[in-house]
Design a protein around this motif. Sequence first.
Motif, mmCIF file in Angstrom:
data_model
loop_
_atom_site.group_PDB
_atom_site.id
_atom_site.type_symbol
_atom_site.label_atom_id
_atom_site.label_comp_id
_atom_site.label_asym_id
_atom_site.label_seq_id
_atom_site.Cartn_x
_atom_site.Cartn_y
_atom_site.Cartn_z
ATOM 1 N N ILE A 16 5.271 -130.780 -80.148
ATOM 2 C CA ILE A 16 4.803 -131.548 -81.027
ATOM 3 C C ILE A 16 4.280 -132.867 -80.279
ATOM 4 N N LEU A 17 3.111 -133.306 -80.417
ATOM 5 C CA LEU A 17 2.537 -134.832 -79.833
ATOM 6 C C LEU A 17 2.898 -135.899 -80.453
ATOM 7 N N ASN A 18 2.907 -137.041 -80.087
ATOM 8 C CA ASN A 18 3.132 -138.198 -80.464
ATOM 9 C C ASN A 18 2.053 -138.676 -81.662
ATOM 10 N N LEU A 19 0.790 -138.311 -81.501
ATOM 11 C CA LEU A 19 -0.273 -138.636 -82.219
ATOM 12 C C LEU A 19 -1.075 -137.407 -82.596
ATOM 13 N N PRO A 20 -1.850 -137.485 -83.853
ATOM 14 C CA PRO A 20 -2.620 -136.516 -84.252
ATOM 15 C C PRO A 20 -3.655 -135.929 -83.110
ATOM 16 N N PRO A 21 -3.855 -134.881 -82.735
ATOM 17 C CA PRO A 21 -4.921 -134.463 -81.793
ATOM 18 C C PRO A 21 -6.052 -134.161 -82.525
ATOM 19 N N SER A 22 -7.010 -134.647 -81.767
ATOM 20 C CA SER A 22 -8.444 -134.370 -82.421
ATOM 21 C C SER A 22 -9.330 -133.753 -81.139
ATOM 22 N N CYS A 23 -9.248 -133.558 -80.015
ATOM 23 C CA CYS A 23 -10.111 -132.796 -79.114
ATOM 24 C C CYS A 23 -9.126 -132.332 -77.907
ATOM 25 N N VAL A 24 -9.819 -131.414 -77.222
ATOM 26 C CA VAL A 24 -9.076 -131.179 -75.752
ATOM 27 C C VAL A 24 -9.918 -130.237 -74.954
ATOM 28 N N PHE A 34 -5.640 -129.980 -68.226
ATOM 29 C CA PHE A 34 -6.368 -130.266 -69.571
ATOM 30 C C PHE A 34 -5.953 -131.503 -70.023
ATOM 31 N N LEU A 35 -6.830 -132.055 -71.011
ATOM 32 C CA LEU A 35 -6.605 -133.515 -71.468
ATOM 33 C C LEU A 35 -6.561 -133.123 -73.093
ATOM 34 N N VAL A 36 -5.830 -134.134 -73.927
ATOM 35 C CA VAL A 36 -5.852 -134.067 -75.294
ATOM 36 C C VAL A 36 -6.284 -135.520 -75.638
ATOM 37 N N GLY A 37 -7.258 -135.743 -76.522
ATOM 38 C CA GLY A 37 -7.287 -136.686 -77.078
ATOM 39 C C GLY A 37 -6.863 -136.930 -78.527
ATOM 40 N N THR A 38 -6.460 -138.133 -79.073
ATOM 41 C CA THR A 38 -5.866 -138.304 -80.372
ATOM 42 C C THR A 38 -6.530 -139.311 -81.015
ATOM 43 N N TYR A 39 -6.099 -139.132 -82.416
ATOM 44 C CA TYR A 39 -6.909 -139.873 -83.424
ATOM 45 C C TYR A 39 -5.908 -140.580 -84.297
ATOM 46 N N SER A 405 -3.502 -128.840 -83.782
ATOM 47 C CA SER A 405 -3.590 -129.243 -85.273
ATOM 48 C C SER A 405 -3.324 -130.590 -85.559
ATOM 49 N N PHE A 406 -3.735 -131.215 -86.572
ATOM 50 C CA PHE A 406 -4.016 -132.571 -86.734
ATOM 51 C C PHE A 406 -2.772 -133.243 -87.400
ATOM 52 N N TYR A 407 -2.382 -132.782 -88.663
ATOM 53 C CA TYR A 407 -1.437 -133.564 -89.312
ATOM 54 C C TYR A 407 -0.082 -133.321 -88.690
ATOM 55 N N ASP A 408 0.044 -131.895 -88.238
ATOM 56 C CA ASP A 408 1.429 -131.679 -87.928
ATOM 57 C C ASP A 408 1.706 -131.846 -86.222
ATOM 58 N N LYS A 409 0.580 -132.426 -85.533
ATOM 59 C CA LYS A 409 0.560 -132.767 -84.120
ATOM 60 C C LYS A 409 1.150 -131.791 -83.381
ATOM 61 N N LEU A 410 0.655 -130.430 -83.693
ATOM 62 C CA LEU A 410 0.900 -129.478 -82.967
ATOM 63 C C LEU A 410 0.156 -128.842 -81.749
ATOM 64 N N LEU A 411 0.567 -128.619 -80.543
ATOM 65 C CA LEU A 411 -0.074 -128.085 -79.483
ATOM 66 C C LEU A 411 0.490 -126.748 -78.986
ATOM 67 N N CYS A 412 -0.402 -125.744 -79.096
ATOM 68 C CA CYS A 412 0.296 -124.386 -78.665
ATOM 69 C C CYS A 412 -0.704 -123.620 -77.636
ATOM 70 N N LEU A 413 0.250 -123.027 -76.911
ATOM 71 C CA LEU A 413 -0.519 -122.199 -75.667
ATOM 72 C C LEU A 413 -0.348 -120.917 -76.051
ATOM 73 N N TRP A 414 -1.605 -119.820 -75.937
ATOM 74 C CA TRP A 414 -1.335 -118.592 -76.334
ATOM 75 C C TRP A 414 -2.365 -117.791 -75.532
ATOM 76 N N GLU A 415 -2.229 -116.239 -75.500
ATOM 77 C CA GLU A 415 -2.962 -115.625 -74.728
ATOM 78 C C GLU A 415 -3.389 -114.509 -75.213
ATOM 79 N N PHE A 416 -4.950 -114.011 -75.012
ATOM 80 C CA PHE A 416 -5.439 -112.940 -75.842
ATOM 81 C C PHE A 416 -5.992 -111.990 -74.616
ATOM 82 N N GLU A 417 -5.712 -110.594 -74.818
ATOM 83 C CA GLU A 417 -6.565 -109.714 -73.931
ATOM 84 C C GLU A 417 -7.754 -109.346 -74.445
ATOM 85 N N MET A 418 -8.791 -109.811 -73.403
ATOM 86 C CA MET A 418 -10.156 -109.672 -73.863
ATOM 87 C C MET A 418 -10.768 -108.238 -73.997
ATOM 88 N N GLY A 419 -10.135 -107.438 -72.763
ATOM 89 C CA GLY A 419 -10.588 -106.164 -72.743
ATOM 90 C C GLY A 419 -11.889 -105.943 -72.171
#
Length: 419
Positions: A16-24, A34-39, A405-419
């Motif tokens: 959870i971030l301190n402020l709502p994230p708007s861009c990354v 990487f950088l996260v901008g907040t709003y 995501s904005f209101y919940d101030k959530l930052l997630c890391l995930w992976e996907f096998e492109m194949g």
Amino acid sequence: MAEGEGTLIRSLRSQILNLPPSCVEFCPAFPSYFLVGTYSLQPESTGASDIADMSADANSDTEGDGRPARAKQPQSRNGSIIAFRLADGNLTHVQTMPQPSALLDLRFNPHEGSRNICAVVSSTATLALFRLSPDKEQPLTHIHTMDITAMSRGQIEPEAGEEILFLSFGWHPSRADMMAITTSTGHVYLVHLPMLNGDWELSSIPVTTHTLETWCVALSPSLAVAGQPDESRETGGVACKVYSGGDDSMLRSRTFTWNEGVVTDALPSLASRGHDAGVTAILPLLTQESGHELIVTGSYDEHIRLFSVPPFGKPKQLAESRLGGGVWRLKLIDLDTIPSQDYVWRARILASCMHAGARIVELLETVGGAHQFAVLGRFEEHKSMNYGSDFHPGRGDRLTAVSTSFYDKLLCLWEFEMG
């Protein structure tokens, strides 16, 4: 296309971030960072609390019961830039730089030699540059900031009580010192940055205008492919084609030359009403031998679309797909233009889909000439607006991504096998 198609992706890490994230965005020069901008809208302010709410709030002339709306007051917003390092599957917070204004867009310069330079635009119509240097104790350093009045040499100055927000921007595809910026007043301006630490120039006359907020802009690489920017540079001019999308549901394009701050040889701006709501994302994809350019758009109407744009004339829609949420941002993962038995070309795209989360989308042209979208994967752990998503560059068939995501101030890391 059905909303639920594609493999469901699970997060590896979240915080959870301190402020709502708007861009990354990941840094192309130092891909582990990487950088996260907040709003953030201050509690004493009234009106829009979310980026996507601004149009509904700013353009409402009546209250919900039909009475005339109260005069809008300038709102107080702030934000921050948060630097993270991604290593061995772990997220490490590196630095937080508080900002006096809310940040709406953040992008690193894509050009060799400048790829550690990041620009951000804000809710007070400022453009700021930062440098990322991982070898320093505080790796992110501020270079310079200018507002719309200073960059336009005083020719654009908000009146008392008026707000101008910079909403988004895009770097020029072949010039490291040029970009286009969009505003909440519906305008698209060009900016020249001959030096990083100042003396920036914003075209006082917009190159194109929408009737409502201009949410997105892209400077096309098609002219760069044709060699025109290099030719025009001999006469001091820069050839440009700009695409923009607005809350008026219009996709606009214009071709021109920018010479010493003056737009010359400009063709009329062309508008296409091929969307059922505001146009929020534009991704130039490739230019065909015919000279037609293929671009992908996103919209509040939850659809991603492919258009063919002729050198002169309006776009023609080739394909569309419903992604289940407003398509706020599009990022090209890869583009394969070598024909195979399955396709003539194939693009894979990361889409930030507001209330639907993130999507990995495949777009291809079949050997029979048809154009098809398909959702390969979907990440749906966000409980509010997903405005920012990006992926670690250069990791082969395994896509490592962060989404917010904005209101919940959530930052997630995930992976996907492109194949």
